[in-house]
Design a protein around this motif. Structure first.
Motif, PDB file in Angstrom:
ATOM      1  N   GLN A  86       5.307   5.143  -6.591  1.00 22.47           N
ATOM      2  CA  GLN A  86       6.593   4.445  -6.566  1.00 22.47           C
ATOM      3  C   GLN A  86       7.506   5.012  -5.491  1.00 22.47           C
ATOM      4  OE1 GLN A  86       9.262   5.062  -9.933  1.00 22.47           O
ATOM      5  NE2 GLN A  86       9.836   2.910  -9.902  1.00 22.47           N
ATOM      6  N   ARG A  87       7.550   6.327  -5.384  1.00 26.62           N
ATOM      7  CA  ARG A  87       8.405   6.951  -4.366  1.00 26.62           C
ATOM      8  C   ARG A  87       7.980   6.524  -2.966  1.00 26.62           C
ATOM      9  NH1 ARG A  87       7.551  11.544  -7.946  1.00 26.62           N
ATOM     10  NH2 ARG A  87       9.482  12.051  -9.052  1.00 26.62           N
ATOM     11  N   VAL A  88       6.679   6.445  -2.740  1.00 26.35           N
ATOM     12  CA  VAL A  88       6.171   6.040  -1.433  1.00 26.35           C
ATOM     13  C   VAL A  88       6.488   4.567  -1.162  1.00 26.35           C
ATOM     14  CG1 VAL A  88       4.054   5.680  -0.097  1.00 26.35           C
ATOM     15  CG2 VAL A  88       4.363   7.797  -1.391  1.00 26.35           C
ATOM     16  N   ASP A  89       6.183   3.711  -2.125  1.00 23.22           N
ATOM     17  CA  ASP A  89       6.424   2.269  -1.981  1.00 23.22           C
ATOM     18  C   ASP A  89       7.898   1.975  -1.722  1.00 23.22           C
ATOM     19  OD1 ASP A  89       7.448  -0.286  -3.450  1.00 23.22           O
ATOM     20  OD2 ASP A  89       5.336  -0.741  -3.147  1.00 23.22           O
ATOM     21  N   GLN A  90       8.754   2.515  -2.586  1.00 21.61           N
ATOM     22  CA  GLN A  90      10.174   2.211  -2.481  1.00 21.61           C
ATOM     23  C   GLN A  90      10.857   2.971  -1.353  1.00 21.61           C
ATOM     24  OE1 GLN A  90      11.993  -0.217  -4.711  1.00 21.61           O
ATOM     25  NE2 GLN A  90       9.842  -0.692  -4.379  1.00 21.61           N
TER      26      GLN A  90
ATOM     27  N   ASN B 178      -1.865   1.371  -2.244  1.00 23.26           N
ATOM     28  CA  ASN B 178      -1.379   1.285  -3.625  1.00 23.26           C
ATOM     29  C   ASN B 178      -2.055   0.157  -4.397  1.00 23.26           C
ATOM     30  OD1 ASN B 178       0.281   3.465  -3.339  1.00 23.26           O
ATOM     31  ND2 ASN B 178       2.195   2.333  -3.355  1.00 23.26           N
ATOM     32  N   THR B 179      -2.381  -0.934  -3.708  1.00 25.71           N
ATOM     33  CA  THR B 179      -3.098  -2.020  -4.371  1.00 25.71           C
ATOM     34  C   THR B 179      -4.440  -1.526  -4.879  1.00 25.71           C
ATOM     35  OG1 THR B 179      -2.053  -3.754  -3.029  1.00 25.71           O
ATOM     36  CG2 THR B 179      -4.144  -4.294  -4.075  1.00 25.71           C
ATOM     37  N   LEU B 180      -5.158  -0.817  -4.021  1.00 27.09           N
ATOM     38  CA  LEU B 180      -6.465  -0.300  -4.408  1.00 27.09           C
ATOM     39  C   LEU B 180      -6.351   0.637  -5.606  1.00 27.09           C
ATOM     40  CD1 LEU B 180      -9.497   0.129  -3.989  1.00 27.09           C
ATOM     41  CD2 LEU B 180      -8.930   1.878  -2.273  1.00 27.09           C
ATOM     42  N   ARG B 181      -5.422   1.568  -5.549  1.00 29.41           N
ATOM     43  CA  ARG B 181      -5.295   2.541  -6.638  1.00 29.41           C
ATOM     44  C   ARG B 181      -4.801   1.875  -7.922  1.00 29.41           C
ATOM     45  NH1 ARG B 181      -7.369   5.686  -9.678  1.00 29.41           N
ATOM     46  NH2 ARG B 181      -6.218   7.489 -10.491  1.00 29.41           N
ATOM     47  N   ALA B 182      -3.865   0.956  -7.812  1.00 30.64           N
ATOM     48  CA  ALA B 182      -3.346   0.284  -9.004  1.00 30.64           C
ATOM     49  C   ALA B 182      -4.447  -0.500  -9.711  1.00 30.64           C
ATOM     50  CB  ALA B 182      -2.195  -0.639  -8.629  1.00 30.64           C
TER      51      ALA B 182
ATOM     52  N   ARG C  34      -7.152  -3.362 -19.645  1.00 27.02           N
ATOM     53  CA  ARG C  34      -6.007  -4.222 -19.958  1.00 27.02           C
ATOM     54  C   ARG C  34      -4.820  -3.654 -19.208  1.00 27.02           C
ATOM     55  NH1 ARG C  34      -3.056  -2.864 -25.630  1.00 27.02           N
ATOM     56  NH2 ARG C  34      -2.818  -0.604 -25.350  1.00 27.02           N
ATOM     57  N   TRP C  35      -3.693  -4.371 -19.245  1.00 26.42           N
ATOM     58  CA  TRP C  35      -2.487  -3.837 -18.628  1.00 26.42           C
ATOM     59  C   TRP C  35      -2.008  -2.641 -19.452  1.00 26.42           C
ATOM     60  CZ3 TRP C  35      -0.630  -5.463 -14.013  1.00 26.42           C
ATOM     61  CH2 TRP C  35       0.576  -4.893 -13.587  1.00 26.42           C
ATOM     62  N   PRO C  36      -1.915  -1.422 -18.857  1.00 30.73           N
ATOM     63  CA  PRO C  36      -1.577  -0.241 -19.664  1.00 30.73           C
ATOM     64  C   PRO C  36      -0.240  -0.359 -20.384  1.00 30.73           C
ATOM     65  CG  PRO C  36      -2.373   0.406 -17.502  1.00 30.73           C
ATOM     66  CD  PRO C  36      -2.183  -1.081 -17.459  1.00 30.73           C
TER      67      PRO C  36
ATOM     68  N   ASP D 223       4.919   1.849 -15.608  1.00 28.66           N
ATOM     69  CA  ASP D 223       4.603   0.432 -15.849  1.00 28.66           C
ATOM     70  C   ASP D 223       5.213  -0.439 -14.756  1.00 28.66           C
ATOM     71  OD1 ASP D 223       3.892  -1.997 -17.230  1.00 28.66           O
ATOM     72  OD2 ASP D 223       5.921  -2.061 -18.044  1.00 28.66           O
ATOM     73  N   LEU D 224       6.473  -0.173 -14.434  1.00 27.43           N
ATOM     74  CA  LEU D 224       7.154  -0.895 -13.361  1.00 27.43           C
ATOM     75  C   LEU D 224       6.404  -0.745 -12.044  1.00 27.43           C
ATOM     76  CD1 LEU D 224       9.697  -2.278 -12.038  1.00 27.43           C
ATOM     77  CD2 LEU D 224      10.649   0.021 -11.845  1.00 27.43           C
ATOM     78  N   THR D 225       5.923   0.454 -11.769  1.00 27.91           N
ATOM     79  CA  THR D 225       5.260   0.721 -10.501  1.00 27.91           C
ATOM     80  C   THR D 225       3.939  -0.026 -10.387  1.00 27.91           C
ATOM     81  OG1 THR D 225       6.283   2.886 -10.363  1.00 27.91           O
ATOM     82  CG2 THR D 225       4.346   2.528  -8.995  1.00 27.91           C
ATOM     83  N   LEU D 226       3.152  -0.059 -11.445  1.00 29.67           N
ATOM     84  CA  LEU D 226       1.897  -0.801 -11.390  1.00 29.67           C
ATOM     85  C   LEU D 226       2.166  -2.268 -11.100  1.00 29.67           C
ATOM     86  CD1 LEU D 226      -0.276   0.687 -14.276  1.00 29.67           C
ATOM     87  CD2 LEU D 226      -0.457   1.098 -11.813  1.00 29.67           C
ATOM     88  N   TRP D 227       3.207  -2.816 -11.722  1.00 28.74           N
ATOM     89  CA  TRP D 227       3.564  -4.210 -11.416  1.00 28.74           C
ATOM     90  C   TRP D 227       3.978  -4.353  -9.958  1.00 28.74           C
ATOM     91  CZ3 TRP D 227       8.861  -5.355 -10.373  1.00 28.74           C
ATOM     92  CH2 TRP D 227       9.069  -6.675  -9.978  1.00 28.74           C
ATOM     93  N   LEU D 228       4.784  -3.410  -9.445  1.00 24.98           N
ATOM     94  CA  LEU D 228       5.203  -3.474  -8.051  1.00 24.98           C
ATOM     95  C   LEU D 228       4.000  -3.489  -7.111  1.00 24.98           C
ATOM     96  CD1 LEU D 228       8.246  -1.025  -7.681  1.00 24.98           C
ATOM     97  CD2 LEU D 228       8.237  -3.474  -7.210  1.00 24.98           C
ATOM     98  N   CYS D 229       3.005  -2.665  -7.414  1.00 21.79           N
ATOM     99  CA  CYS D 229       1.827  -2.593  -6.547  1.00 21.79           C
ATOM    100  C   CYS D 229       1.079  -3.925  -6.519  1.00 21.79           C
ATOM    101  CB  CYS D 229       0.897  -1.481  -7.028  1.00 21.79           C
ATOM    102  SG  CYS D 229       1.566   0.183  -6.813  1.00 21.79           S
ATOM    103  N   ILE D 230       0.979  -4.574  -7.664  1.00 26.84           N
ATOM    104  CA  ILE D 230       0.313  -5.886  -7.705  1.00 26.84           C
ATOM    105  C   ILE D 230       1.205  -6.935  -7.051  1.00 26.84           C
ATOM    106  CG2 ILE D 230      -0.681  -7.639  -9.208  1.00 26.84           C
ATOM    107  CD1 ILE D 230      -2.194  -4.939  -9.116  1.00 26.84           C
TER     108      ILE D 230
END
Length: 324
Positions: free
Chosen positions: A136-140, A172-176, A185-187, A197-204
């Motif tokens: 998340q820190r990297v993405d944002q 991040n897409t690959l890791r997510a 399932r969605w964790p 949870d927010l970060t996994l959604w952001l990556c997708i």
């Protein structure tokens, strides 16, 4: 993402919180690293932007309380963070950063917050959660850098930042996807906490280079929404993102764009919406604010009557956007 430190203003400089770099200073450092071609220093710096940005824009007001030496206000802010599940990464930032430890020493607060930190560190999947927080820190951080770059920044530097964002999204897409697939399932926030949870959604959501990814995980996300394990807003945004990739009208009005006009100006628009007269009803069902408030948060104005008049122009710009 706020700040703790000592009670006395003169001690702030001793303990270092006053030396914490601002968003503007970090942006400047990032630009200088890019100009110098120092990719290592650049990649060490821009992830710091996210937490600093949260610290500077938060409603909690920790900074001002610390600078005033207002212990009771700081304690109230910390209490609000550590009791709010959605503030997990924010509270952890303040309570685990060594820059703030002097504030806690010798006060009645330390034991309480040490126990909170211990509970976070010992939670199931804590190591995985920490990895996702770093994603998340990297993405944002990279996106905050892009949005806050000085206007005089050379095009070559802009392009380097954009290319970095594309690289981040790919990684991040690959890791997510690996993380989600490992659970089958969605964790959800019940497993990893709100911020992860927010970060996994952001990556997708940011997997624009691989639009099939969003389609694959949308049913999992919908199931998590139905089970109240993730925010319905995540589903709304992903539905609109998928429709945007397909060139269709969006459902919830989450996707906007600011295009350059032929005369050198800009044209902000909400990407075409299906059944626009009832969009606020659909947004409300997802726990989202009215579209007018959402658009105003981007320093723009929402006028549904004018929007309908502008639709031919909006479709033209929308097609241009998709052809890029």
């Amino acid at each position: 993402m706020k700040r703790l430190c000592t009670i006395v203003l003169t001690l702030l400089t001793v303990y270092g919180t006053a030396d914490a770099q601002s968003v503007a200073e970090l942006v400047g450092r990032c630009i200088e690293h890019l100009k110098a071609g120092d990719s290592v220093a650049f990649r060490q710096t821009y992830p710091q932007l996210f937490m600093r940005y949260i610290a500077e824009t938060s409603d909690v007001g920790m900074d001002n309380s610390i600078r005033r030496g207002d212990l009771s206000a700081v304690q109230a802010a910390l209490d609000s963070l550590t009791t709010d599940p959605e503030s997990d990464i924010e509270a952890y930032y303040y309570l685990s950063d060594s820059s703030y430890h002097h504030f806690l020493r010798g006060t009645s607060l330390r034991g309480k917050y040490d126990r909170w930190i211990d509970s976070v560190k010992s939670a199931p999947y804590a190591a995985l959660r920490d990895e996702i927080w770093q994603m998340q820190r990297v993405d944002q951080g990279a996106r905050i850098l892009y949005l806050n770059r000085p206007k005089e920044t050379p095009d070559s530097i802009w392009n380097k930042i954009r290319n970095e964002i594309l690289l981040i999204d790919e990684q991040n897409t690959l890791r997510a996807t690996q993380i989600i697939d490992s659970f089958g399932r969605w964790p959800g926030r019940d497993v990893l906490g709100y911020s992860a949870d927010l970060t996994l959604w952001l990556c997708i959501q940011h997997a624009d280079q691989r639009p099939e990814v969003a389609l694959r995980y949308l049913p999992m996300l919908k199931a998590a929404v139905d089970e109240r394990r993730t925010d319905p807003m995540h589903y709304a945004y992903l539905v609109d993102r998928i429709r945007m990739h397909e060139g269709r009208e969006q459902v919830y009005g989450t996707q906007t764009y600011r295009a350059k006009t032929d005369d050198g100006g800009t044209f902000f628009f909400v990407i075409p919406i299906e059944d626009v007269d009832h969009v606020d009803e659909r947004r409300a069902a997802m726990g989202m604010e009215p579209l007018a408030e959402y658009v105003e948060s981007m320093n723009a104005h929402w006028d549904p009557v004018q929007y309908k008049k502008d639709l031919p122009k909006i479709w033209e710009y929308y097609k241009r956007l998709r052809s890029k």
